[in-house]
Design an enzyme around this catalytic site. Structure first.
Site, PDB file in Angstrom:
ATOM      1  N   CYS A 104       1.113  -1.196  -0.010  1.00 33.48           N
ATOM      2  CA  CYS A 104      -0.094   0.094  -0.115  1.00 33.48           C
ATOM      3  C   CYS A 104       0.989   1.215   0.086  1.00 33.48           C
ATOM      4  CB  CYS A 104      -0.870   0.043   1.263  1.00 33.48           C
ATOM      5  SG  CYS A 104      -1.734   1.525   1.495  1.00 33.48           S
ATOM      6  N   CYS A 137       0.886   5.399   4.501  1.00 34.58           N
ATOM      7  CA  CYS A 137       1.738   5.041   5.914  1.00 34.58           C
ATOM      8  C   CYS A 137       2.878   4.504   5.668  1.00 34.58           C
ATOM      9  CB  CYS A 137       0.746   4.203   6.657  1.00 34.58           C
ATOM     10  SG  CYS A 137      -0.710   4.668   7.027  1.00 34.58           S
ATOM     11  N   CYS A 146      -7.200  -1.205   8.279  1.00 34.34           N
ATOM     12  CA  CYS A 146      -6.305   0.244   8.091  1.00 34.34           C
ATOM     13  C   CYS A 146      -6.129   0.781   9.604  1.00 34.34           C
ATOM     14  CB  CYS A 146      -7.284   1.159   7.266  1.00 34.34           C
ATOM     15  SG  CYS A 146      -6.534   2.798   7.053  1.00 34.34           S
ATOM     16  N   GLN A 158     -11.497  18.274   8.082  1.00 34.33           N
ATOM     17  CA  GLN A 158     -10.300  17.856   8.728  1.00 34.33           C
ATOM     18  C   GLN A 158     -10.276  16.383   9.080  1.00 34.33           C
ATOM     19  OE1 GLN A 158      -7.479  19.601   8.802  1.00 34.33           O
ATOM     20  NE2 GLN A 158      -8.112  21.471   9.018  1.00 34.33           N
ATOM     21  N   ASP A 179      -6.280  29.567   7.605  1.00 27.52           N
ATOM     22  CA  ASP A 179      -6.345  28.128   7.192  1.00 27.52           C
ATOM     23  C   ASP A 179      -6.458  27.571   5.697  1.00 27.52           C
ATOM     24  OD1 ASP A 179      -6.128  25.248   7.411  1.00 27.52           O
ATOM     25  OD2 ASP A 179      -8.025  25.041   8.322  1.00 27.52           O
ATOM     26  N   CYS A 199      -0.817  23.209   6.072  1.00 27.32           N
ATOM     27  CA  CYS A 199      -0.781  21.661   5.651  1.00 27.32           C
ATOM     28  C   CYS A 199       0.394  21.516   4.738  1.00 27.32           C
ATOM     29  CB  CYS A 199      -1.843  20.967   5.054  1.00 27.32           C
ATOM     30  SG  CYS A 199      -2.392  21.707   3.605  1.00 27.32           S
TER      31      CYS A 199
END
Length: 413
Positions: free
Chosen positions: A67, A70, A145, A250, A345, A371
């Site tokens: 995957c 992560c 997950c 978010q 933001d 971000c």
């Protein structure tokens, strides 16, 4: 085959070995590790770990390595969070800014309320649901997950059935943007072929039936509602807001809470606060418990949702909300008159033109939520050059085990 020693982890999360021919990027490796493999075009894929780092830990996901998400879950928490902190410091340094960066606020696994799940047909015709493989369009079917809310994971089989009608056209590559709201699952589907007429009436009906069987609160196609059993709602501070179909939210409630907490603390004592790029009001409503708020965002649907949420909360200071493209028409000092604090933001592109308007206002406090450390640092340089000082920079690990970094910075003058 080459044997290399990893010197560092680069900004995108790949390990880097320095060689006479230049840097070699090796995914899923850590500083100090000795690795072996075949180098092609400056990359070492599927590296064999000859000498592992003492900071290497067992990955939490059974899909690790295949995957594409992560990709840092093999790194122990302390050095992993330290690396994220250092990435923010480096981004500031590239803009000539020397600011103290606070320790990263961690996010636990199992809390993410939003996922983008890709759907494809397997060789046997079965619908597969999952994430893209590393550096590939290939789909990795996901059955577990560890970062996601367990309620999302439990819904994967039902969501695969919901996805099936959207694969009607062979060129469709649907993505299910799944959100766990107060009222259950909200699913918006994108990536459906439209040039040939879009989803047929029969496919729409099958999708609606699958949504009912899965007890979805709402099913929409690129922001257009197909069926809604219950209006999906989200709590922002004291307000409950109807979430627009396909609207921004978010990803992690604990990360959102950490960002909001810091923004609210920074504007305490303000007479009026501007909340720019406010979305549906994640910051607006907690801020309105402190002072009157002028809220602005380019999404008319988000502003409509924010206005609807105003009536659900008590003891709020006045909220004025307006739909306005802050990239094409940033709020000028005249528009921000009376605001002595500003919260921004923006999306990943940052908010350079809007930031340039702030020195001409009466704002003494600016809270910048970002971000993207690179565009944040660029915009921060504008504020510092105009006389603002960086009071604090706090990274937030909203996207666990990834290279993505959120942050909250407070500026004063």
């Amino acid at each position: 085959m080459q044997t290399l020693t990893i010197a560092r982890v680069a900004a995108q999360g790949d390990g880097v070995a320095e060689t006479a021919d230049g840097p070699v990027f090796a995914p899923l490796t850590l500083p100090g590790e000795v690795v072996r493999g075949e180098v092609r075009e400056g990359r070492l894929e599927a590296a064999e770990i000859v000498v592992p780092s003492p900071d290497r830990v067992a990955p939490a996901s059974p899909h690790y390595g295949d995957c594409g998400g992560c990709s840092l879950q093999h790194w122990a928490a302390e050095p992993y969070l330290g690396w994220k902190r250092e990435q923010v410091r480096l981004a500031l340094g590239r803009e000539g800014l020397d600011a103290e960066v606070e320790p990263v606020v961690p996010t636990p696994p199992g809390v993410r309320r939003r996922l983008a799940l890709h759907a494809r047909r397997g060789p046997d015709g079965r619908v597969l649901l999952g994430f893209k493989a590393r550096r590939s369009w290939r789909l990795v079917e996901v059955t577990a997950c560890p970062i996601a809310d367990p309620r999302l994971v439990a819904a994967f089989p039902a969501l695969a059935r919901v996805a099936e009608p959207f694969l009607e056209h062979p060129k469709s590559a649907p993505t299910l943007h799944v959100t766990w709201a107060l009222d259950g699952l909200d699913v918006d589907v994108t990536g459906v072929e439209r040039r040939t007429g879009g989803l047929s009436r029969d496919a729409q009906m099958r999708a609606i039936e699958a949504a009912a069987a899965a007890d979805l609160a709402r099913l929409s196609l690129a922001g257009e509602t197909l069926v809604m059993a219950r209006q999906p709602r989200i709590a922002f501070g004291p307000a409950v807001v109807p979430l627009p179909a396909g609207g921004f939210l978010q990803a992690s409630p604990p990360a959102e809470a950490a960002m909001v907490e810091r923004a609210v603390a920074a504007v305490k004592g303000a007479r009026k606060v501007a909340d720019l790029f406010c979305g549906a009001g994640a910051f607006t409503f907690p801020l309105a418990e402190v002072a009157p708020v002028l809220a602005a965002d380019g999404s008319a649907a988000a502003i409509a949702a924010l206005k609807a949420g105003v009536g659900s909360a008590r003891r709020l200071k006045p909220v004025e909300a307006q739909a306005r493209d802050l990239f094409r028409r940033p709020l000028a000092p005249y528009d921000l008159r009376g605001c002595d604090a500003v919260v921004l933001d923006p999306p990943r592109a940052g908010a350079l033109d809007q930031t340039r308007q702030l020195p001409g206002t009466k704002a003494e406090t600016v809270v910048y939520v970002s971000c993207n450390p690179a565009t944040f640092a660029r915009d921060a340089r504008e504020l510092v050059a105009a006389g603002f000082q960086v009071q604090s920079v706090t990274p937030i690990d909203q996207f666990l085990w990834s290279a993505h970094i959120e942050l909250v910075a407070v500026f004063r003058r």
